[in-house]
Design an enzyme around this catalytic site. Structure first.
Site, mmCIF file in Angstrom:
data_model
loop_
_atom_site.group_PDB
_atom_site.id
_atom_site.type_symbol
_atom_site.label_atom_id
_atom_site.label_comp_id
_atom_site.label_asym_id
_atom_site.label_seq_id
_atom_site.Cartn_x
_atom_site.Cartn_y
_atom_site.Cartn_z
ATOM 1 N N ARG A 211 0.893 -1.180 0.000
ATOM 2 C CA ARG A 211 0.000 0.000 0.000
ATOM 3 C C ARG A 211 0.919 1.215 0.000
ATOM 4 N NH1 ARG A 211 -5.310 1.369 3.547
ATOM 5 N NH2 ARG A 211 -6.091 -0.050 1.958
ATOM 6 N N HIS B 150 -7.546 0.910 -6.409
ATOM 7 C CA HIS B 150 -7.711 -0.002 -5.260
ATOM 8 C C HIS B 150 -8.377 -1.288 -5.761
ATOM 9 C CE1 HIS B 150 -7.829 -1.321 -1.244
ATOM 10 N NE2 HIS B 150 -8.687 -0.484 -0.702
ATOM 11 N N GLN C 130 -10.023 -4.062 -3.373
ATOM 12 C CA GLN C 130 -11.314 -3.646 -2.828
ATOM 13 C C GLN C 130 -12.445 -3.969 -3.793
ATOM 14 O OE1 GLN C 130 -12.073 -1.935 0.232
ATOM 15 N NE2 GLN C 130 -14.093 -2.600 -0.443
ATOM 16 N N ASP D 126 -17.476 6.918 -0.817
ATOM 17 C CA ASP D 126 -16.223 6.735 -0.076
ATOM 18 C C ASP D 126 -15.910 8.076 0.578
ATOM 19 O OD1 ASP D 126 -13.767 5.774 0.871
ATOM 20 O OD2 ASP D 126 -12.740 5.961 -1.055
ATOM 21 N N CYS E 23 -16.328 1.232 0.991
ATOM 22 C CA CYS E 23 -15.139 0.409 1.274
ATOM 23 C C CYS E 23 -14.694 0.509 2.722
ATOM 24 C CB CYS E 23 -14.005 0.789 0.332
ATOM 25 S SG CYS E 23 -13.375 2.468 0.577
ATOM 26 N N ARG F 106 -13.403 -8.953 1.775
ATOM 27 C CA ARG F 106 -11.998 -8.678 1.470
ATOM 28 C C ARG F 106 -11.164 -9.941 1.676
ATOM 29 N NH1 ARG F 106 -10.076 -3.465 1.645
ATOM 30 N NH2 ARG F 106 -8.291 -4.455 0.639
HETATM 31 N N1 CP Z 1 -11.180 -0.425 2.556
HETATM 32 C C1 CP Z 1 -9.899 -0.460 2.954
HETATM 33 O O1 CP Z 1 -8.978 -0.625 2.148
HETATM 34 O O2 CP Z 1 -9.739 -0.282 4.297
HETATM 35 P P1 CP Z 1 -8.354 -0.070 5.082
HETATM 36 O O3 CP Z 1 -7.859 1.318 4.713
HETATM 37 O O4 CP Z 1 -8.713 -0.178 6.521
HETATM 38 O O5 CP Z 1 -7.380 -1.110 4.630
HETATM 39 N N1 NVA Z 2 -10.112 6.569 -0.977
HETATM 40 C C1 NVA Z 2 -9.666 6.128 0.309
HETATM 41 C C2 NVA Z 2 -9.851 4.653 0.449
HETATM 42 C C3 NVA Z 2 -9.453 4.090 1.789
HETATM 43 C C4 NVA Z 2 -9.618 2.601 1.868
HETATM 44 C C5 NVA Z 2 -8.210 6.519 0.512
HETATM 45 O O1 NVA Z 2 -7.417 6.398 -0.440
HETATM 46 O O2 NVA Z 2 -7.877 6.976 1.600
#
Ligand code: CP
Ligand code: NVA
Length: 307
Positions: free
Chosen positions: A107, A134, A137, A225, A264, A292
């Protein structure tokens, strides 16, 4: 090397195979303790390295559980306490982790970094979220939609709020599975143009609209989101621009009677969604979060040539 930086790296047939495998594996272990290994232990002896340059609850925990259920194990590294956080290059990190692990999930803040990691890794690299996309997700989201009894081709998906990384991967899925997206987003916060163009080139409708009610009209699925993604400023002008796109009960009345709501997570209750919707009868967010695990097991199996 089967990297999973975006859904298109696998393609529609492989993502469909992931969904089918996830449904079967989920059913086969219904009621089991969470850490019990699947009967066939398909990734016994395999190690997944996970690198986090941003916070995470779901991605971190669900990949950890996923690899355990497949019979393997995880090595979790927060970038800030590794040499990557002190300037060791992505390329050298990729070379080294490839000697310790059978797959790498990362990530990171900048999509260019995961592309570089994939270039220098000799094991599959999986995108656990970047500023651009993502994909993991969205495999979980598609699984949740299919479980709700809705077919993906022809689905009408309404998105409300920021045109962010999650929307980009949903748009990519629309192109792969033949569904339509109506994104209600404020001016200046449109989704990444390359994802929109690629999906449209596959013949699906991706409508960018300013009116939230128009976006949800007749939708099978309503998705939102956070208005402010990780690494972005909680700027007053952005939050103000997003306000008309809040998903509340009144907005949901414009969707189909059997429409479901996805997010998400993490949710910012009172901003992009109100409690009555996220805790309401149409919400599938907890199934989505559970999925997930099931989705990522299938992604790992695909990446390691076992699907
Ligand atoms: N939806 C998601 O990716 O959650 P986290 O940021 O908690 O991993
Ligand atoms: N769009 C959000 C998703 C988190 C899972 C971010 O990038 O922070």
């Amino acid at each position: 090397m089967p990297h999973f930086l975006n859904l298109s790296d696998a393609g529609g047939d492989a993502v469909a195979a992931m969904l089918a495998d996830a449904i079967d594996r989920k059913a086969a272990r219904a009621g089991w303790p969470k850490g019990k290994v699947d009967a066939d232990a398909p990734l016994a002896g395999h190690v997944l390295a996970m690198v986090f340059e941003k916070n995470s609850t779901r991605t971190r925990a669900s990949f950890d559980i996923a690899i355990r259920q497949l019979g393997g194990s995880a090595m979790i590294m927060d970038a800030g306490v590794t040499q990557l956080g002190r300037g060791e290059t992505i390329a050298d990190t990729a070379r080294v982790l490839s000697r310790y692990a059978d797959a790498i999930m990362i990530r990171t803040d900048d999509h260019a970094k995961i592309e570089e990691l994939a270039e220098y890794a000799s094991v599959p690299v999986i995108n656990g979220l970047t500023d651009l996309s993502h994909p993991c997700q969205i495999v979980a989201d598609l699984l949740t939609v299919v479980e709700s009894g809705k077919a993906l081709p022809g689905l009408e998906l309404a998105w409300l709020g920021d045109g962010n990384n999650v929307l980009a991967s949903l748009i990519e899925a629309a192109g792969l599975f033949g569904f339509h997206v109506r994104a209600g987003v404020p001016q200046g916060y449109e989704p990444d143009a390359s994802f929109v163009e690629a999906a449209r080139a596959k013949g699906v409708r991706i409508d960018i609209m300013r009116d939230a009610r128009e976006a949800v009209a007749g939708a099978d699925l309503v998705v939102t989101d956070t208005w402010v993604s990780m690494g972005q400023d909680h700027a007053h002008n952005k939050v103000a621009a997003m306000a008309p796109y809040q998903v509340d009960e009144r907005l949901m009345t414009g969707a189909r009677d059997d429409a479901i709501f996805l997010h998400c997570l993490p949710a910012h209750r009172g901003e992009e969604v109100v409690d009555a919707v996220i805790d309401g009868p149409r919400s599938r967010v907890w199934d989505e979060a559970e999925n997930r695990v099931h989705a990522q097991k299938s992604i790992l199996l695909w990446a390691l040539g076992k699907l």
